[in-house]
Design a protein around this motif. Structure first.
Motif, PDB file in Angstrom:
ATOM      1  N   SER A 208       4.847  51.259  25.858  1.00 42.71           N
ATOM      2  CA  SER A 208       5.264  52.641  26.082  1.00 42.71           C
ATOM      3  C   SER A 208       5.419  53.343  24.745  1.00 42.71           C
ATOM      4  O   SER A 208       5.596  52.702  23.704  1.00 42.71           O
ATOM      5  CB  SER A 208       6.601  52.696  26.837  1.00 42.71           C
ATOM      6  OG  SER A 208       6.564  51.853  27.971  1.00 42.71           O
ATOM      7  N   ILE A 209       5.332  54.670  24.776  1.00 42.88           N
ATOM      8  CA  ILE A 209       5.663  55.449  23.583  1.00 42.88           C
ATOM      9  C   ILE A 209       6.479  56.659  24.004  1.00 42.88           C
ATOM     10  O   ILE A 209       6.344  57.185  25.121  1.00 42.88           O
ATOM     11  CB  ILE A 209       4.418  55.899  22.787  1.00 42.88           C
ATOM     12  CG1 ILE A 209       3.564  56.879  23.602  1.00 42.88           C
ATOM     13  CG2 ILE A 209       3.605  54.736  22.318  1.00 42.88           C
ATOM     14  CD1 ILE A 209       2.494  57.546  22.753  1.00 42.88           C
ATOM     15  N   LEU A 210       7.353  57.093  23.098  1.00 36.47           N
ATOM     16  CA  LEU A 210       8.087  58.337  23.245  1.00 36.47           C
ATOM     17  C   LEU A 210       7.510  59.317  22.242  1.00 36.47           C
ATOM     18  O   LEU A 210       7.441  59.020  21.047  1.00 36.47           O
ATOM     19  CB  LEU A 210       9.576  58.154  22.969  1.00 36.47           C
ATOM     20  CG  LEU A 210      10.369  57.268  23.921  1.00 36.47           C
ATOM     21  CD1 LEU A 210      10.526  55.886  23.383  1.00 36.47           C
ATOM     22  CD2 LEU A 210      11.742  57.884  24.147  1.00 36.47           C
ATOM     23  N   CYS A 211       7.109  60.463  22.724  1.00 38.89           N
ATOM     24  CA  CYS A 211       6.566  61.510  21.852  1.00 38.89           C
ATOM     25  C   CYS A 211       7.631  62.580  21.682  1.00 38.89           C
ATOM     26  O   CYS A 211       7.927  63.340  22.623  1.00 38.89           O
ATOM     27  CB  CYS A 211       5.277  62.087  22.439  1.00 38.89           C
ATOM     28  SG  CYS A 211       3.935  60.897  22.502  1.00 38.89           S
ATOM     29  N   ASN A 212       8.245  62.622  20.500  1.00 37.92           N
ATOM     30  CA  ASN A 212       9.313  63.574  20.224  1.00 37.92           C
ATOM     31  C   ASN A 212       8.726  64.828  19.577  1.00 37.92           C
ATOM     32  O   ASN A 212       8.015  64.735  18.577  1.00 37.92           O
ATOM     33  CB  ASN A 212      10.343  62.945  19.272  1.00 37.92           C
ATOM     34  CG  ASN A 212      10.937  61.669  19.842  1.00 37.92           C
ATOM     35  OD1 ASN A 212      11.622  61.692  20.851  1.00 37.92           O
ATOM     36  ND2 ASN A 212      10.663  60.545  19.183  1.00 37.92           N
ATOM     37  N   ASN A 213       9.019  65.984  20.153  1.00 38.15           N
ATOM     38  CA  ASN A 213       8.580  67.229  19.529  1.00 38.15           C
ATOM     39  C   ASN A 213       9.783  68.004  18.995  1.00 38.15           C
ATOM     40  O   ASN A 213      10.934  67.571  19.132  1.00 38.15           O
ATOM     41  CB  ASN A 213       7.759  68.080  20.510  1.00 38.15           C
ATOM     42  CG  ASN A 213       8.529  68.393  21.784  1.00 38.15           C
ATOM     43  OD1 ASN A 213       9.748  68.564  21.752  1.00 38.15           O
ATOM     44  ND2 ASN A 213       7.833  68.463  22.907  1.00 38.15           N
ATOM     45  N   GLN A 214       9.511  69.152  18.385  1.00 36.97           N
ATOM     46  CA  GLN A 214      10.572  69.912  17.723  1.00 36.97           C
ATOM     47  C   GLN A 214      11.419  70.725  18.685  1.00 36.97           C
ATOM     48  O   GLN A 214      12.459  71.243  18.307  1.00 36.97           O
ATOM     49  CB  GLN A 214       9.939  70.840  16.677  1.00 36.97           C
ATOM     50  CG  GLN A 214       9.166  70.113  15.584  1.00 36.97           C
ATOM     51  CD  GLN A 214      10.059  69.253  14.724  1.00 36.97           C
ATOM     52  OE1 GLN A 214      11.235  69.549  14.561  1.00 36.97           O
ATOM     53  NE2 GLN A 214       9.504  68.182  14.182  1.00 36.97           N
ATOM     54  N   SER A 215      10.992  70.863  19.947  1.00 37.31           N
ATOM     55  CA  SER A 215      11.706  71.729  20.898  1.00 37.31           C
ATOM     56  C   SER A 215      12.686  70.954  21.766  1.00 37.31           C
ATOM     57  O   SER A 215      12.856  71.247  22.943  1.00 37.31           O
ATOM     58  CB  SER A 215      10.695  72.451  21.792  1.00 37.31           C
ATOM     59  OG  SER A 215       9.890  71.515  22.490  1.00 37.31           O
ATOM     60  N   LEU A 216      13.297  69.903  21.182  1.00 39.61           N
ATOM     61  CA  LEU A 216      14.296  69.100  21.869  1.00 39.61           C
ATOM     62  C   LEU A 216      13.784  68.535  23.194  1.00 39.61           C
ATOM     63  O   LEU A 216      14.502  68.481  24.187  1.00 39.61           O
ATOM     64  CB  LEU A 216      15.570  69.928  22.109  1.00 39.61           C
ATOM     65  CG  LEU A 216      16.401  70.265  20.870  1.00 39.61           C
ATOM     66  CD1 LEU A 216      17.583  71.133  21.236  1.00 39.61           C
ATOM     67  CD2 LEU A 216      16.869  68.997  20.174  1.00 39.61           C
ATOM     68  N   GLN A 217      12.529  68.112  23.211  1.00 44.96           N
ATOM     69  CA  GLN A 217      11.963  67.441  24.371  1.00 44.96           C
ATOM     70  C   GLN A 217      11.286  66.147  23.933  1.00 44.96           C
ATOM     71  O   GLN A 217      10.752  66.056  22.833  1.00 44.96           O
ATOM     72  CB  GLN A 217      10.937  68.333  25.088  1.00 44.96           C
ATOM     73  CG  GLN A 217      11.559  69.398  25.985  1.00 44.96           C
ATOM     74  CD  GLN A 217      10.511  70.094  26.833  1.00 44.96           C
ATOM     75  OE1 GLN A 217       9.345  70.117  26.476  1.00 44.96           O
ATOM     76  NE2 GLN A 217      10.934  70.659  27.943  1.00 44.96           N
ATOM     77  N   THR A 218      11.327  65.165  24.817  1.00 44.48           N
ATOM     78  CA  THR A 218      10.673  63.880  24.563  1.00 44.48           C
ATOM     79  C   THR A 218       9.880  63.480  25.797  1.00 44.48           C
ATOM     80  O   THR A 218      10.425  63.450  26.910  1.00 44.48           O
ATOM     81  CB  THR A 218      11.710  62.788  24.233  1.00 44.48           C
ATOM     82  OG1 THR A 218      12.374  63.118  23.011  1.00 44.48           O
ATOM     83  CG2 THR A 218      11.042  61.428  24.093  1.00 44.48           C
TER      84      THR A 218
END
Length: 813
Positions: free
Chosen positions: A328-338
């Motif tokens: 699995s991977i978690l993709c973290n973005n800058q808009s406080l979403q994963t």
């Protein structure tokens, strides 16, 4: 609403039975039982001294739910008395610790220590997708170096999660400890220069060191399922892999460029360790990130395709993890979403599936995502994520809600977290170490094997024990486990010698190797074999399971359990080469007879097959010379020393010829390199060199172990026979000198002792080493199924009746 005489039914009603009757409360003194099938009813009046009741309610009669809180339960007299009587209640909130019991029978103790039982026990937990019974291992560096334990269920259900200090091997508050990984309940730790494999559940550990003691920037811990081996991988300018089975390191040199890694610790999935890697070091570009993998078995690098987000580039930071045993991977973005992605089929890019999009807490630092520690907590679907070094988040995807739990000690955050299986029974010691441990040594002291060590052991399936145990010790898994106890032990002192005499009459004699080592006059015992006839010659074709021939009859025989199988070569032809071996892939014992063609017999299928070849190799002919008729079985192949040129005095004229017992294919093994030129190694000056090939079929792995000076009265021009083995942990080697004498050579002192074994001054004709306590059946699988023992067992035991059903485990009371 139902009306009866202008009065509505009150709210108290329920379904009464499977027939469908319904109970209604009519008023404060009357109930009505209504049957919807017949559209009829019966009224029942309930009063005391003509006084009606005031209120009615339905309750469950046999509930065992306590009305006292958890704190009250602890303070009650009932549980206080129970807590004095059982450790389980005393440590209900603490991580479970197992110890091998010392007061049960040796058979049961050996059973629950066996690899098959440990694997079955482990599968109960690893196949359970609900991770609520697993635990968290937290590493703190302040106020001092320590490891803390916290249950996942405590994070889920308690407002204030409970942590417990976990005492680990070589604990020192002034020495830094690092968690290198956890697999199947085994935890790998690093304490400065020391490395430790540790199972906190059974309180066993193993200490070892990296011989190079150099720094490494990537590490990971994994399990090689093919070889049942736990491997530690350390990566710097080269890859170093430690094998727990062989207790050794190997180094793989490469010229790979690494770039930027998201985490130092590799995530173990499907036999490989994985990292999020940015070769271009552009950490804010999703396209600049890759998923890099390395195989824990051979150290080969690989790449796993990441999910496809669409055309263009994205400001995403991926973190690799494992969820439901999938990559699995978690993709973290800058808009406080994963975004949480799962690869449902390993290494198939199209199987990437976006499972959840998690809105991170508003107080979460901008630009930082979740760490890769996450798992599915329960069957309800909650997911555990690590937010930072003091906070975990429990996310409920059904309600798109989350709960944050803080875990600190004296306001100090933890430095590292890892999930491990609490109740694992896996040993951190290699099979060789288990054999040398006090556990199996104590078992050997308590069993008849020690009492009757001088006599060949005979086993029979007991008829007076429970049917479950009788079936257990007859099943193939138990037989394999029992056999591994002896075959994995390089100390051959408990093995025995099988000697064939042709005078004064044909017979087989048995002698223990320990008797040769310790007794001035070695003791021999006559061994009664199937179809014994003093006038018929017997020839030993191979050992382990013993294979011998009596004229045209061939016999597979296990003297330990007194079982044998008779069969014949359908062509009844002559053969000048023979050998007996084991096909591990198919769990099959094979006999090979070689003349103008290769004939192999399979014990599983009870059949012969013939392989015609064009290899010229007659025993005494213009085509070649063989040193021995009997092949030496190693690594699935039979081996002979062969001289195609018949120049037996030239070392360069000899080859090592092999044949695969499975498919009958011929091969050649490179012999050791003595140097340029040729050497006369057969008429040598009373010296013998012993070489060992440490890695099969790799010429460079040949190593000269010893140079033995033979006895002065040894006939000049003759060397030792190929029967030799390591006798004990002290290093003595057992060698056959001639047909009446064995030599015990001590390489440390370069000394030897000669022992003579004769009967009425007659020497033996042939010698072979066999495992005395083997339980292997000489009958094929089909034959075992048809034999009376297993037929009666199948009728008498529930284990066989319910063998195909899923197993159920309960905590014993």
């Amino acid at each position: 609403m139902i009306i009866l005489k202008d009065m509505a039914f009150l709210h108290s009603f329920c379904k009464m039975s499977n027939k469908g009757e319904i109970l209604f409360q009519v008023d404060q003194s009357t109930f009505m039982i209504y049957d919807p099938k017949n559209d009829s009813f019966i009224c029942q009046k309930v009063v005391i001294d003509e006084y009606p009741f005031w209120e009615a309610s339905i309750y469950i009669n046999e509930s065992l739910v306590w009305p006292i809180s958890q704190k009250g339960m602890k303070q009650s007299g009932v549980l206080r008395s129970l807590r004095k009587q059982t450790r389980f209640e005393q440590r209900m909130q603490q991580p479970r610790r197992w110890e091998i019991p010392k007061c049960v029978s040796t058979q049961w103790r050996c059973l629950i220590s066996s690899r098959n039982f440990i694997k079955t026990h482990l599968n109960v937990f690893t196949n359970n997708k609900d991770s609520i019974h697993n635990r968290l291992l937290l590493r703190f560096i302040q106020p001092h170096h320590q490891l803390m334990d916290c249950s996942i269920s405590s994070l889920l259900y308690d407002s204030d999660p409970k942590t417990f200090q976990l005492g680990y091997p070589m604990q020192n508050p002034h020495k830094s400890v690092m968690i290198l990984g956890s697999v199947n309940g085994l935890i790998c730790l690093s304490i400065e220069k020391d490395l430790i494999l540790w199972n906190p559940s059974i309180r066993k550990f193993k200490k070892f060191r990296d011989p190079q003691s150099s720094r490494y920037f990537l590490h990971g811990f994994g399990y090689d399922q093919l070889h049942d081996d736990y491997n530690l991988v350390l990566i710097s300018e080269e890859v170093r892999i430690y094998s727990s089975n062989y207790d050794s390191w190997r180094t793989i040199v490469h010229d790979r460029r690494y770039g930027l890694f998201r985490e130092r610790k590799g995530i173990f999935v499907n036999g490989k360790l994985h990292w999020a890697n940015s070769p271009s070091q552009d950490e804010h570009s999703y396209n600049g990130w890759d998923i890099t993998s390395i195989d824990v078995t051979d150290g080969k690098w690989g790449k796993v395709e990441k999910p496809f987000y669409g055309e263009g580039d994205f400001d995403l930071i991926p973190c690799v993890g494992v969820l439901r045993s999938d990559l699995s991977i978690l993709c973290n973005n800058q808009s406080l979403q994963t975004d949480v992605w799962i690869m449902k089929e390993y290494e198939i890019k199209e199987s990437w599936t976006k499972m959840y999009t998690i809105n991170r807490p508003h107080d979460h630092p901008t630009g930082y995502g979740f760490s890769p520690l996450f798992c599915e907590m329960s069957n309800k679907g909650e997911i555990l994520c690590q937010v930072n070094q003091s906070t975990f988040m429990i996310y409920d995807p059904k309600n798109d809600s989350f709960i944050c739990q803080k875990v600190v000690i004296d306001e100090y955050p933890f430095w590292e977290a890892s999930i491990y299986i609490n109740e694992s029974l896996v040993w951190p010691i290699s099979p060789k170490g288990i054999m040398q441990s006090g556990l199996l040594r104590s078992l050997k002291k308590q069993t008849r094997f020690e009492q009757q060590m001088q006599q060949p052991r005979r086993w029979e399936i007991p008829k007076c024990v429970s049917t479950q145990r009788c079936y257990l010790i007859s099943c193939r898994n138990f037989i394999k486990t029992h056999l591994n106890v002896f075959t994995n032990n390089k100390d051959s002192i408990h093995n025995r010698l099988l000697l064939r005499f042709i005078q004064p009459h044909h017979q087989l004699m048995d002698c223990s190797i320990s008797s040769l080592l310790y007794d001035s006059d070695p003791k021999t015992f006559q061994l009664g074999y199937p179809m014994q006839n003093p006038r018929k010659s017997v020839t030993i074709l191979g050992s382990g399971l013993i294979c011998f021939s009596i004229k045209n009859d061939l016999i597979l025989w296990n003297p330990s359990i007194r079982k044998f199988k008779k069969f014949r070569d359908p062509q009844s032809g002559h053969y000048f080469l023979h050998g007996f071996g084991y096909d591990q892939l198919h769990n099959d014992y094979n006999l090979g007879l070689i003349f103008e063609e290769v004939k192999t017999y399979s014990s599983n299928y009870d059949s012969w097959r013939t392989i015609v070849h064009d290899l010229s190799y007659e025993l005494y002919s213009p085509y070649g010379l063989f040193r021995e008729r009997k092949g030496i079985f190693v690594n699935g192949k039979l081996h002979w020393a062969n001289s195609p040129s018949q120049d037996q005095h030239s070392y360069n004229g000899w080859d090592i010829t092999s044949i695969d017992v499975t498919d009958g294919k011929w091969g050649k093994v490179e012999k050791p390199f003595y140097g340029e030129g040729d050497f006369d190694l057969t008429s040598c000056s009373l010296q013998t060199d012993v070489w060992i090939m440490k890695e099969y079929e790799i010429k460079k792995s040949w190593t000269k172990m010893y140079t033995i000076n033979r006895p002065h009265d040894h006939p000049k021009g003759y060397g030792f026979s190929p029967l030799f083995c390591k006798m004990s942990n002290k290093g003595e080697i057992f060698i056959q000198v001639d047909q009446s004498t064995f030599m015990i050579y001590d390489p440390k002192n370069e000394s030897f002792i000669c022992q003579k074994v004769i009967i009425d001054e007659y020497p033996f004709w042939e010698a072979s080493i066999y495992i005395n306590e083997s339980l292997v059946w000489p009958i094929s699988q089909k034959g075992m199924m048809q034999c009376r023992v297993l037929q009666s067992l199948r009728k008498q035991t529930r284990f066989e009746q319910q063998m195909q059903q899923p197993q159920r485990w309960e905590i014993p009371k």
